[in-house]
Structures are given as C-alpha cells and as structure tokens.
Design an enzyme around this catalytic site. Structure first.
Site, mmCIF file in Angstrom:
data_model
loop_
_atom_site.group_PDB
_atom_site.id
_atom_site.type_symbol
_atom_site.label_atom_id
_atom_site.label_comp_id
_atom_site.label_asym_id
_atom_site.label_seq_id
_atom_site.Cartn_x
_atom_site.Cartn_y
_atom_site.Cartn_z
ATOM 1 N N GLU A 89 0.725 -1.330 -0.110
ATOM 2 C CA GLU A 89 0.161 0.182 -0.302
ATOM 3 C C GLU A 89 1.061 1.375 -0.366
ATOM 4 O OE1 GLU A 89 -2.467 -0.228 3.514
ATOM 5 O OE2 GLU A 89 -3.580 -1.749 2.953
ATOM 6 N N CYS A 330 -2.768 2.185 7.629
ATOM 7 C CA CYS A 330 -1.688 1.285 7.815
ATOM 8 C C CYS A 330 -2.436 -0.373 7.580
ATOM 9 C CB CYS A 330 -1.113 1.092 8.315
ATOM 10 S SG CYS A 330 0.733 0.138 8.082
#
Length: 338
Positions: A89, A330
């Site tokens: 990501e 996250c």
C-alpha cells in the site's frame, strides 16, 4: 535488478565501467526521475547500445495498480501488485504545504501491534530500495501530482529493513532526481532501540518519529508486542541519545484509543515521562480496523489530553483525520484483498 535500486553514483559507475562517458548517467537519471519513463526505449537521446545494456541488466519495478481510492479530503490510497504477486500500500495525503507520500517498506509486518491491520498478515519479505522508490514514481504518475514530502510509515517496520530504507532516502534525496529534501522525509519506528542509536550517527537530517502510544509498560505491552523486547524506559533513553547526538527534535506518535490510553491521568504520566526532552507529541485519532476491538478516542477526551500536555509544557498537536472513509489506516486495504 530494478533500475530504481541504483543510486546515482552506482549508475554512474556502471556506465563508466562499460566504457561510456559519465554524462550518460546524468541523462539516464533525468529520464528516470524527471520524465518518469517506464521503458528504456523511451530515452530518445541515449544510444541503442546503452539501451540494450540497460535492458540486459535492469528492469522497471512493474508495479500494477490494483485499487486506487480517493477520499473526500483528497487522500489517495493505492494498492499495488508487485512482480511476485505480493500486495503493498501507498498513500498520498494533501497538506497546505504540498503532497505527502506514505510508503511501505515490507510485505507484511512482524511487529504485531494489536491496533494495526498490517500485523495480521505477517512479514513475507523486505522491499528493495527500488521497490520503495517505485511507489513514489507510480503514485505521482497515477495522481498527476508532485510529491514534496515522504513519511516512511506504511506497512512494515523501516528499521527492520534498515539498509534498504536508508538507500531509498539517498535515491529520492538526490538533487538531480526527485530532489526531496532530507528535512521533508520522516521515518517512523516502533522503537527498535539499537537501530535508533545507529540512525543517530547516519549524518542526514531526516526526521525521526517514534511510535510510543503509551507512557508505561502495562498499556504499551497491550498495544505493541515490541514492548516485550524494548521497554518504554529503553525507548525513551534511545530517543534521548538520538537527540543528544543529532540535536534534532523527535516526534512522539500517540494513537488515541478510547478508555485505554486517552485519560487525563495518562496524559500527566506521559508529560512526566517526556519532561525536558526536545520532542513534540502527535496525537492521532485512531482509524478503526475490523481486526482490532478498539474504538477511537472521543473528541472530548482528545481535547482534554491535548490541553493537559500543554499545561505541562509539552508541545503537542491534534493530527487532522485523513482517509478514514477509504480505509487509509496502515494495512487495511491489503488485508481486504488477500
């Protein structure tokens, strides 16, 4: 090997060792980081024999965008597919001073913070420096914006991939490339004490942030398994050492979780722990994740916590919430797609 894995000096050495003039490295670097090409054949001022040489020895990262989500506040979250089918990501965050990129340093994470989606999926491998660089290149191309600052706070513990993230910094910091100043780069660690001390002697003006999240071992051990290795007192001593060596201020990251670490009494304890240190506390609203049974601290508690720190002469800010509507915390997007 990825072409982005090379520092400017390594590229120059490669070109010279193969019998070409140094200026060719300068041209290639410009194509990579100014023009942001994705194939060596696009370099129309480079001789074909050099292009062949590059093709024979290096590849491009080949990040494939699996998902791109844009928040109402302008935050953009990418889910990238690596060449080996692993997912990572990257997040772009809009600020009044420009666009900031939050990059990932590992596929998965072994730190095991109980509030974080990343730790649910254990570390598979480290990213190379070039794979971290490629996140910036791809995010800029996909979004059409220029990244002016970097936070190394994505999936993984940067200090557990120390060599590669330090090399990444040297690449993106190079004045002939992306030219992102060291003072516009922040690295966040969960508190790997030996690496904090090593980082103090690196000699670059990168900002350090330490994820503390609690003023005592009882609370921190509930939140972070790393506290079993490095207690709060050891982490604080390492921060003091870093400040002494570098004469630079350190950011204390503090995620605020309802009824766990957000009371006024806890704020007083934190203030006493940090008294006299050149730090500021970043109070972060918790982004809820399905993997953890925690709730965001109420605004009332956050304001009271912030007020208490200020009353005790501790510099603190309440961080603006970003990307909550697109699962920008996250590891969230990756865990949903595995």
């Amino acid at each position: 090997m990825l072409i982005y894995d090379l520092t400017y000096e390594e590229l120059e050495e490669f070109i010279v060792e193969n019998g070409y003039k140094k200026f060719r490295a300068d041209q290639i670097w410009n194509w990579l980081y100014k023009q942001k090409i994705e194939a060596f054949s696009e370099m129309n001022n480079i001789p074909e024999d050099i292009i062949k040489l590059l093709n024979d020895n290096y590849t491009f990262a080949g990040l494939e965008t699996v998902i791109k989500n844009t928040s109402a506040d302008g935050t953009i979250k990418f889910l990238f597919d690596l060449k080996d089918a692993n997912l990572i990501e990257t997040v772009l965050m809009s600020h009044n001073y420009g666009m900031s990129a939050c990059v990932t340093t590992q596929v998965g994470c072994n730190i095991g913070c109980s509030f974080c989606a990343s730790g649910v999926l254990k570390k598979k491998r480290d990213l190379t420096a070039g794979e971290i660089v490629a996140q910036i290149i791809r995010a800029e191309k996909e979004s059409g914006v220029r990244v002016s600052s970097i936070v190394i706070m994505g999936i993984g513990e940067p200090f557990d991939n120390y060599k590669n993230f330090v090399k990444f910094i040297s690449i993106v910091n190079h004045p002939k490339g992306l030219a992102i100043g060291a003072r516009h780069i922040t690295v966040s660690t969960s508190g790997l004490v030996p690496k904090i001390k090593e980082f103090a002697h690196l000699g670059i003006q990168v900002n350090l942030a330490v994820s503390l999240h609690a003023p005592n071992n009882e609370i921190r051990s509930k939140l972070m398994k790393i506290n079993d290795r490095f207690k709060v007192e050891e982490v604080v001593d390492a921060i003091k050492y870093y400040i002494h060596v570098t004469n630079r201020r350190v950011t204390i990251e503090y995620i605020m979780i309802q009824d766990l670490n957000d009371s006024v009494e806890t704020a007083v304890e934190l203030a006493k722990l940090l008294k006299g240190m050149n730090v500021y506390v970043n109070l972060i609203p918790y982004n809820t994740v399905k993997e953890a049974d925690y709730q965001r601290s109420s605004l009332e508690n956050r304001l009271a916590f912030h007020k208490t720190l200020k009353e005790h002469k501790i510099t603190a800010i309440l961080r603006k919430e970003q990307g909550h509507d697109i699962n920008a915390a996250c590891g969230q997007l990756r865990s949903q797609n595995l």
